[in-house]
Design a protein around this motif. Structure first.
Motif, PDB file in Angstrom:
ATOM      1  N   HIS A   1       0.817  -1.219   0.000  1.00 62.86           N
ATOM      2  CA  HIS A   1       0.000   0.000   0.000  1.00 62.86           C
ATOM      3  C   HIS A   1       0.849   1.267   0.000  1.00 62.86           C
TER       4      HIS A   1
ATOM      5  N   ASP B   1      -4.068  -8.756  -1.214  1.00 66.20           N
ATOM      6  CA  ASP B   1      -4.839  -8.095  -0.169  1.00 66.20           C
ATOM      7  C   ASP B   1      -4.909  -6.586  -0.375  1.00 66.20           C
TER       8      ASP B   1
ATOM      9  N   ASP C   1      -7.037  -3.078  -0.241  1.00 69.18           N
ATOM     10  CA  ASP C   1      -8.126  -2.579   0.584  1.00 69.18           C
ATOM     11  C   ASP C   1      -8.926  -1.542  -0.200  1.00 69.18           C
TER      12      ASP C   1
ATOM     13  N   CYS D   1     -14.187 -12.164  -1.447  1.00 69.07           N
ATOM     14  CA  CYS D   1     -13.530 -11.393  -0.392  1.00 69.07           C
ATOM     15  C   CYS D   1     -14.357 -11.619   0.870  1.00 69.07           C
TER      16      CYS D   1
ATOM     17  N   SER E   1      -9.404 -10.923  -1.564  1.00 63.45           N
ATOM     18  CA  SER E   1      -8.657  -9.985  -0.738  1.00 63.45           C
ATOM     19  C   SER E   1      -9.196 -10.042   0.682  1.00 63.45           C
ATOM     20  N   LYS E   2      -8.315 -10.239   1.653  1.00 66.32           N
ATOM     21  CA  LYS E   2      -8.734 -10.297   3.047  1.00 66.32           C
ATOM     22  C   LYS E   2      -8.873  -8.912   3.662  1.00 66.32           C
ATOM     23  N   GLU E   3      -8.473  -7.882   2.923  1.00 63.80           N
ATOM     24  CA  GLU E   3      -8.479  -6.530   3.467  1.00 63.80           C
ATOM     25  C   GLU E   3      -9.741  -5.750   3.125  1.00 63.80           C
TER      26      GLU E   3
END
Length: 456
Positions: A168, A191, A193, A238, A215-217
């Motif tokens: 990020h 991941d 966000d 997700c 994506s886990k975010e």
């Protein structure tokens, strides 16, 4: 005689080589762009003229899945460890050697999952490697970027939670990051966000396609803006995703999975919609609210039904979709309650011409209420039955369609396993050829002559 044939063959080969060598460099580079970067690099051994041609190709597509059979042998773990390291090294070597100023596409498909969950760190990509690839894409001003780290070899050995971290902080380098030319972006098993998605939407004025998987975010996503040119949006699997808000005047197709709420505003061009419904997914009320925002213009609707029979079903009146041409309904488990919904799905689309039913797992043996509820439909021409396993209930469903779709012209039976999601492969002990044979026997007498029966 054989010597004469051999001499003639060599003469033809020499002539063919001469023809290729007479082509200008830009044509040869264009031809090499259709090869993988590794294959293109191998042409450097042909002659001194070919040494650097591959370095100017307009497309870099690294696909670790090509040429690999789906395999779960005992040697898979050892081979995959070696191959993963070699693959990343090859990618970085090509990037360091490549000399093209710009690229038409930059694609990396690479399986980060492993067969041994305990050795998690051995199978993940380092953040600095992903950063390097993003920097390269930015520097080369690519319009098509895909970073796809999803498992492809053996779904049963993959771990859905195994994803790659997204750098990020890379996006904060405003002076060096330039994705202005980007038109299509695919990020799978990374991941990202909501902030990263908003960055690409804000800084990619030409972005028409956005795909995000696993994506886990992601928890809340906002895809909003009157100036967005986005046409295709796909956000799937997700597992912590709660809400997606979309306000995009040029959006044509939208696919979302694993979420609790979808809020649609200002989507006048949206004609294709794919949604989940059921246990742990969008409720019936919220599903109807989402459809109501575009029901008058929808042409294709794809519903994935995940009803938990113990939870029961809340029924809501579906808004009529007068322009819908194709309706796809997929069931993870076809239950007595979820089957009751079929007539209401179809009645809400009085002018559909194609209906597709997808069954993931073996169905229940009886469908009393649905079998007694008729829903005659005069416009339907084509019915496709995916996941047909030649069970009695499947025959009854096919018969039910033939009776209620009075002007049906074609019935397509697809016995091949239907993957409800990327992570949950179907299990069946019945060979496909046996199902095909039984399907012909079962349905041959059921299907009238005016209806074409197709068994895939």
């Amino acid at each position: 005689m054989s010597e004469e044939i051999d001499a003639e063959f060599q003469s033809k080969m020499k002539l063919d080589n001469d023809r290729i060598n007479r082509l200008p460099d830009d044509i040869l580079v264009a031809i090499l762009s259709f090869l993988s970067p590794i294959e293109a690099a191998r042409t450097s051994v042909l002659s001194s003229r070919w040494i650097n041609l591959w370095k100017h190709t307009s497309s870099l597509k690294f696909d670790a899945y090509i040429g690999r059979a789906v395999d779960a042998t005992a040697n898979r773990k050892k081979l995959s460890e070696v191959e993963r390291g070699k693959f990343v090294n090859r990618v970085n070597f090509v990037l360091q050697s490549h000399e093209a100023v710009t690229l038409n596409e930059f694609i990396i498909r690479y399986d980060i999952s492993g067969s041994d969950k305990r050795r998690y760190d051995d199978y993940t990509l380092r953040v600095d490697e992903v950063t390097q690839w993003l920097e390269y894409a930015s520097a080369k001003k690519v319009p098509i970027l895909e970073l796809n780290f999803s498992p492809k070899y053996d779904e049963s050995l993959s771990y859905p939670g195994l994803t790659c971290a997204f750098p990020h902080e890379f996006l904060t380098r405003s002076t060096s990051v330039d994705f202005t030319p980007l038109k299509a972006l695919t990020l799978k098993y990374i991941d990202v966000d909501g902030g990263a998605i908003e960055f690409f939407l804000r800084n990619c004025p030409l972005l028409e396609e956005l795909t995000v998987h696993e994506s886990k975010e992601l928890s809340d996503v906002s895809v909003c803006g009157t100036s967005l040119v986005l046409k295709h949006l796909e956000i799937c699997y997700c597992r912590d995703l709660k809400c997606v808000r979309v306000s995009a005047p040029n959006l044509v197709s939208l696919t979302v999975q694993k979420l609790e709420e979808l809020v649609l505003e200002n989507v006048p061009m949206l004609v294709e919609l794919s949604l989940p419904w059921g246990f742990g997914e969008i409720s019936g009320e919220k599903l109807c609210n989402a459809i109501s925002c575009c029901n008058l213009q929808l042409e294709v609707l794809n519903l994935s039904v995940l009803i938990n029979p113990e939870e029961g079903i809340e029924f809501y009146e579906f808004p009529e979709m007068p322009r819908l041409k194709k309706l796809v309904v997929g069931y993870r488990d076809l239950t007595e309650q979820s089957a009751d919904l079929l007539p209401y799905f179809i009645r809400a689309a009085p002018y559909i011409q194609e209906f597709v039913l997808k069954l993931h797992s073996p169905s229940i043996s009886t469908l009393k209420s649905t079998m007694s509820t008729g829903f005659p439909h005069e416009q339907l021409k084509v019915v496709k039955f995916c996941g047909y396993r030649a069970r009695e209930i499947h025959v009854r469903l096919a018969r039910y369609f033939l009776e209620n779709f009075v002007n049906i012209e074609k019935l397509i039976i697809d016995p091949r396993p239907f993957f409800f999601t990327e992570q949950i492969p179907p299990v069946s002990s019945i060979p496909i050829e046996n199902v095909r044979s039984r399907s012909r026997e079962q349905l041959g007498a059921e299907v009238p002559e005016r209806v074409e029966l197709v068994i895939l």
